[in-house]
Design a protein around this motif. Sequence first.
Motif, mmCIF file in Angstrom:
data_model
loop_
_atom_site.group_PDB
_atom_site.id
_atom_site.type_symbol
_atom_site.label_atom_id
_atom_site.label_comp_id
_atom_site.label_asym_id
_atom_site.label_seq_id
_atom_site.Cartn_x
_atom_site.Cartn_y
_atom_site.Cartn_z
ATOM 1 N N GLN A 165 0.823 -1.207 0.000
ATOM 2 C CA GLN A 165 0.000 0.000 0.000
ATOM 3 C C GLN A 165 0.858 1.258 0.000
ATOM 4 O O GLN A 165 0.534 2.255 -0.649
ATOM 5 C CB GLN A 165 -0.920 0.002 1.228
ATOM 6 C CG GLN A 165 -2.023 1.046 1.177
ATOM 7 C CD GLN A 165 -2.955 0.864 -0.006
ATOM 8 O OE1 GLN A 165 -3.448 -0.235 -0.246
ATOM 9 N NE2 GLN A 165 -3.202 1.919 -0.761
ATOM 10 N N GLN A 166 1.969 1.212 0.693
ATOM 11 C CA GLN A 166 2.873 2.366 0.742
ATOM 12 C C GLN A 166 3.463 2.638 -0.645
ATOM 13 O O GLN A 166 3.529 3.800 -1.090
ATOM 14 C CB GLN A 166 3.989 2.113 1.758
ATOM 15 C CG GLN A 166 4.927 3.294 1.941
ATOM 16 C CD GLN A 166 5.968 3.040 3.032
ATOM 17 O OE1 GLN A 166 5.776 2.173 3.893
ATOM 18 N NE2 GLN A 166 7.054 3.783 3.000
ATOM 19 N N THR A 175 0.766 4.040 -2.922
ATOM 20 C CA THR A 175 0.472 5.447 -2.641
ATOM 21 C C THR A 175 1.465 6.360 -3.359
ATOM 22 O O THR A 175 1.082 7.403 -3.901
ATOM 23 C CB THR A 175 0.507 5.705 -1.121
ATOM 24 O OG1 THR A 175 -0.491 4.888 -0.487
ATOM 25 C CG2 THR A 175 0.217 7.168 -0.804
ATOM 26 N N GLN A 176 2.726 5.972 -3.387
ATOM 27 C CA GLN A 176 3.736 6.749 -4.116
ATOM 28 C C GLN A 176 3.418 6.771 -5.610
ATOM 29 O O GLN A 176 3.524 7.811 -6.270
ATOM 30 C CB GLN A 176 5.126 6.146 -3.879
ATOM 31 C CG GLN A 176 5.600 6.200 -2.431
ATOM 32 C CD GLN A 176 6.912 5.447 -2.239
ATOM 33 O OE1 GLN A 176 7.605 5.135 -3.203
ATOM 34 N NE2 GLN A 176 7.241 5.145 -1.001
ATOM 35 N N LEU A 198 0.434 6.340 -7.011
ATOM 36 C CA LEU A 198 -0.782 7.116 -7.233
ATOM 37 C C LEU A 198 -0.493 8.608 -7.178
ATOM 38 O O LEU A 198 -0.968 9.375 -8.028
ATOM 39 C CB LEU A 198 -1.838 6.733 -6.190
ATOM 40 C CG LEU A 198 -3.171 7.474 -6.250
ATOM 41 C CD1 LEU A 198 -3.829 7.285 -7.616
ATOM 42 C CD2 LEU A 198 -4.105 6.987 -5.141
ATOM 43 N N GLN A 199 0.297 9.026 -6.203
ATOM 44 C CA GLN A 199 0.610 10.450 -6.063
ATOM 45 C C GLN A 199 1.385 10.963 -7.270
ATOM 46 O O GLN A 199 1.097 12.046 -7.799
ATOM 47 C CB GLN A 199 1.425 10.677 -4.782
ATOM 48 C CG GLN A 199 1.462 12.126 -4.311
ATOM 49 C CD GLN A 199 0.091 12.630 -3.919
ATOM 50 O OE1 GLN A 199 -0.621 11.993 -3.160
ATOM 51 N NE2 GLN A 199 -0.301 13.774 -4.460
ATOM 52 N N PRO A 223 -9.292 4.760 -4.319
ATOM 53 C CA PRO A 223 -8.380 3.649 -4.024
ATOM 54 C C PRO A 223 -9.167 2.485 -3.416
ATOM 55 O O PRO A 223 -10.028 2.680 -2.561
ATOM 56 C CB PRO A 223 -7.405 4.252 -2.999
ATOM 57 C CG PRO A 223 -7.480 5.730 -3.230
ATOM 58 C CD PRO A 223 -8.912 5.995 -3.616
ATOM 59 N N PRO A 241 -3.315 -3.601 -3.934
ATOM 60 C CA PRO A 241 -3.717 -2.191 -4.009
ATOM 61 C C PRO A 241 -4.109 -1.810 -5.426
ATOM 62 O O PRO A 241 -3.490 -2.235 -6.405
ATOM 63 C CB PRO A 241 -2.459 -1.436 -3.555
ATOM 64 C CG PRO A 241 -1.325 -2.377 -3.788
ATOM 65 C CD PRO A 241 -1.888 -3.759 -3.599
ATOM 66 N N LEU A 279 -7.101 1.005 -7.822
ATOM 67 C CA LEU A 279 -8.040 2.120 -7.805
ATOM 68 C C LEU A 279 -9.080 1.910 -8.879
ATOM 69 O O LEU A 279 -8.871 1.203 -9.863
ATOM 70 C CB LEU A 279 -7.322 3.460 -7.987
ATOM 71 C CG LEU A 279 -6.534 3.710 -9.274
ATOM 72 C CD1 LEU A 279 -7.438 4.281 -10.358
ATOM 73 C CD2 LEU A 279 -5.382 4.661 -9.015
ATOM 74 N N ASP A 326 -11.900 8.876 0.812
ATOM 75 C CA ASP A 326 -10.710 8.589 0.020
ATOM 76 C C ASP A 326 -10.853 9.003 -1.442
ATOM 77 O O ASP A 326 -9.891 8.893 -2.208
ATOM 78 C CB ASP A 326 -10.390 7.089 0.071
ATOM 79 C CG ASP A 326 -9.921 6.648 1.460
ATOM 80 O OD1 ASP A 326 -9.360 7.495 2.176
ATOM 81 O OD2 ASP A 326 -10.131 5.479 1.812
#
Length: 338
Positions: free
Chosen positions: A178-179, A182-183, A185-186, A248, A255, A257, A334
């Motif tokens: 997930q970490q 997240t990177q 996705l950002q 997400p 993980p 979206l 979210d």
Amino acid sequence: MTMNTSNTQQEKIFQEYKPLLFSIAYSMLGSIMDAEDCMQEAFLQWYTADQQETIDNPKAYLCTLVTRRCIDRLRAAHAQRETYVGLWLPEPLIETADPSYLSELTESLSMAFLLLMEHLSPIERAVFLLRQVFDYDYAEIATIVGKSAENCRQIMHRARRHLPTQSNVSQTPPAQQQQVFTQFLQASINGDMDGLLHVLADEIVLYADSGGKVRAARNPLYGPDHVARYLLGLKQKFLSLFKLAVQPMIINRQPGLVGYLEEALDEKQLLHLELESREYIKQQLSWYQHALKKGEAVFAIVCTCTDTQIQEVDMIVNPEKLRHIPPLNAHDNDTITF
């Protein structure tokens, strides 16, 4: 004399084994609707058979019925797969689906694992899954697939030889995945090419499944540069047409979206774009307008992650494979709109 199982008892037994039966059918077929159809057909046959003669081992009987139906469906679907436009991916299984279904799904039933199964024949797939994933012994597998135990051993050996020596099936803990996601996705949202290149592994591969119904890459994309440029190009092109909301989600225990439309251009604006043909544009516009009205998903993206990078991106945009995904929840904290 043994009494036949009552209707209530039958329903209770079926509900007890339903997660296992769904797991077998979904991992065989990669289709939620087909998996549920196979389960229902198996239940009806068991219901009828048990009224005539008591089935001593309902679990084994139901597993046999489901597995054999899956084998038959895979064989029947061979011609359809041959003419399928572009790449084929399994239907995404969303975490908000029936929790009892997901409880039977292991980390090995990821998108990447299900894609590996495409290298196997129907009977090889059945034997491999029953042995490798569901831990049946060869005597049990032999009964289920209608082969001898020795024959099943040979099929298992052949299946292993047909699978690629390396796969993108991740063993990374969910929190770490997930970490990394997240990177990813950002960086995607920000249009950050350097950020994407940093998080994509050197061996990254992107698969996109459109079924020929919408625009998407029809061949795998390899390498960080190609994948990053494709993703950012899609973002730029898509956001020039629509206002988008993404949520997400955990998809196939990975993980991911899901994307939804919030606003769309009208037909006159779309016809000025250099896409393919006016008829093709009208077809896409009709689907997008329907999805917008109903709040239905227009794409799902699933990522296979290591501790630090993403190895595989699976993008499903075929409308027929997105119909079971829950509609947009505008009140979800979210949700990201852009």
